[in-house]
Scaffold this active site. Structure first.
Site, PDB file in Angstrom:
ATOM      1  CG  HIS A 135     -33.613 -12.088  -5.621  1.00  0.00           C
ATOM      2  ND1 HIS A 135     -33.388 -10.879  -4.981  1.00  0.00           N
ATOM      3  CD2 HIS A 135     -34.868 -12.456  -5.277  1.00  0.00           C
ATOM      4  CE1 HIS A 135     -34.463 -10.540  -4.300  1.00  0.00           C
ATOM      5  NE2 HIS A 135     -35.379 -11.482  -4.467  1.00  0.00           N
ATOM      6  CB  ILE A 144      -0.939   0.007   1.236  1.00  0.00           C
ATOM      7  CG1 ILE A 144      -1.875  -1.205   1.192  1.00  0.00           C
ATOM      8  CG2 ILE A 144      -1.726   1.313   1.333  1.00  0.00           C
ATOM      9  CD1 ILE A 144      -2.740  -1.311  -0.046  1.00  0.00           C
ATOM     10  CE  LYS A 182      -6.789 -11.221  -5.140  1.00  0.00           C
ATOM     11  NZ  LYS A 182      -7.834 -10.214  -5.005  1.00  0.00           N
ATOM     12  CB  CYS A 214      -7.232  -8.065   3.635  1.00  0.00           C
ATOM     13  SG  CYS A 214      -5.820  -7.264   2.902  1.00  0.00           S
ATOM     14  CB  THR A 259      -6.916  -2.932   7.877  1.00  0.00           C
ATOM     15  OG1 THR A 259      -6.985  -2.561   6.507  1.00  0.00           O
ATOM     16  CG2 THR A 259      -8.272  -3.399   8.362  1.00  0.00           C
ATOM     17  CE  LYS A 308      -9.609  -2.699   4.696  1.00  0.00           C
ATOM     18  NZ  LYS A 308      -8.810  -2.617   3.510  1.00  0.00           N
TER      19      LYS A 308
END
Ligand code: SAJ
Length: 425
Positions: free
Chosen positions: A242, A13, A317, A258, A119, A204
């Site tokens: 939906h 960051i 990921k 996170c 955070t 957050k």
């Protein structure tokens, strides 16, 4: 006057934020305790991967607007962007936030602004940072402005999201929040909403907790679906038509620094009430073992003697090189505990991080009995099952992300199992 910013922490960051300010005409002095990282950045080399970072770093350093060192300097604004991990007992580890705050105290002057980006558990600005900042002798809220402006960017799309995402700014008073908003206007095109510091901290943490609970719900649905004869992927897709439903997707677990971390902040602060949050963490953390057990069961059902497992995907990921808190590492660990022979491969992880890691895909797949897909990397989606059929010993694949083109794999002779799909589980 906000002509100079001192950024503490030059990681995922802090570094992108620094170059954004520097390339928008503000002098940034970046600080990191890791002297090797500082040296690299000074020489325009990256110590982290992020799309678009290299070009922007080159411009920032060449312009003279971005200087780096291991010690802070006097500035108009101080931004703290350091890690805020959890301890092994799942309590918040605030030592980096504390030491970063302490490190700027000797440099603080009247009219400075201190912004926390990391955070943190709600109340950290008030209860952890402010007592330290008071040591400067400055009066809080008048002589020294303080705020929390949590980052919201997703790895891999950091620069796009830094500019376009909306932002929450929470001040210890209105003046702190307004000044922080004015500063981020240097590059933020999204809306900037103002609140108090503790609410911003809460916002957050609950954003990431919402995602964790939603994924846990999807993982629970995957298990239920397997037991009642449903394909969870189809069911979730249809339910999401939906207008007020947005169910996330199941998988082998939740990784990263996170979403798998922040919900614990709330559990620690109010364990009696944060019950769904706690259960969601446990559900997601139980997925790697669930996947490993599934692999073992398939091997037993198929009566494969000394089965060899090929694990594909190690990052937490798709399409990134980050293995922090990766559920794949847990799956590998459990398979090892079951004494199953295994190899692992990830095209994004260039260094040898695990003893079982193969150097290339062919080596990982050679003589494998069960191929387990744990990350939906683009490289895996386009694998040619006909070629893979020639490498493996038994043609069985377990797809935990529902990312393979099923028909092509079946056509190549594979028994395709999918997590949460009762007909093929
Ligand atoms: N995952 C699922 N199912 C899903 C979506 C994700 O199992 O439907 C898994 C992923 O495979 C991964 C984990 O969850 O293991 C986390 O991935 P992610 O893409 O959800 O999030 P991160 O950790 O890369 O980034 C999050 C983002 N937060 C939200 O979307 C609310 C980002 O905006 C934050 O800035 C970041 O955390 C952070 O730094 O807090």
């Amino acid at each position: 006057m906000m002509n100079k910013i001192c950024v503490i922490g030059l990681g995922y960051i802090g570094l992108p934020t620094s170059v954004m300010f520097a390339n928008n005409g503000i002098h940034v002095h970046g600080v990191d305790v890791n002297s090797a990282a500082v040296e690299k950045i000074r020489n325009k080399q990256l110590h982290i991967e992020e799309h678009g970072l290299q070009e922007r770093l080159n411009v920032a350093i060449d312009s003279g607007n971005f200087t780096v060192s291991t010690t802070p300097e006097k500035a108009d604004v101080f931004i703290i962007a350091v890690p805020s991990p959890i301890n092994p007992d799942k309590t918040a580890d605030m030592k980096y936030v504390e030491s970063a705050t302490k490190s700027i105290v000797p440099f603080l002057e009247k009219e400075n602004l201190v912004i926390l980006e990391s955070t943190v558990p709600p109340r950290t600005v008030e209860d952890v940072m402010m007592p330290i900042l008071k040591e400067s002798g400055l009066e809080m809220g008048t002589e020294l402005l303080i705020s929390h402006s949590p980052e919201r960017v997703i790895p891999g799309r950091v620069f796009e999201e830094l500019v376009n995402n909306s932002r929450i700014v929470g001040g210890i008073n209105e003046e702190s929040a307004e000044k922080t908003r004015d500063l981020y206007r240097a590059f933020v095109k999204g809306e900037i909403f103002i609140t108090d510091a503790t609410t911003a901290e809460m916002v957050k943490v609950i954003e990431n907790t919402y995602r964790d609970v939603n994924i846990a719900f999807a993982n629970e649905l995957a298990r239920v679906s397997e037991n009642i004869g449903v394909n969870v992927w189809e069911a979730i897709k249809l339910a999401n038509h939906h207008p007020r439903v947005n169910i996330h997707l199941p998988g082998p677990g939740v990784g990263g620094h996170c979403i798998a971390v922040d919900p614990w902040f709330l559990v620690e602060q109010d364990p009696e009430n944060a019950r769904i949050i706690h259960l969601a963490r446990q559900t997601n953390d139980s997925m790697p073992l669930f996947v490993a057990n599934k692999v073992k069961t398939i091997a037993e059902q198929q009566q494969i003697k000394n089965p060899k497992i090929a694990v594909l995907g190690l990052s937490f990921k798709a399409n990134i090189d980050d293995m922090r808190e990766s559920p794949s590492v847990e799956v590998v660990h459990h398979l090892k505990e079951m004494y199953l022979e295994l190899t692992a491969f990830d095209p994004h992880i260039k260094e040898q991080k695990l003893p079982q890691q193969a150097l290339n895909l062919e080596e990982a797949l050679q003589n494998a009995d069960i191929v387990v897909i744990l990350t939906e990397h683009d490289e895996f989606k386009i694998l040619d099952p006909k070629q893979i059929a020639n490498l493996v010993r038994s043609k069985i694949v377990l797809d935990t992300k529902n990312c393979l083109p099923r028909d092509a794999w079946v056509k190549a002779g594979f028994d395709v199992r999918v997590l949460g799909d009762a007909k093929h589980s």
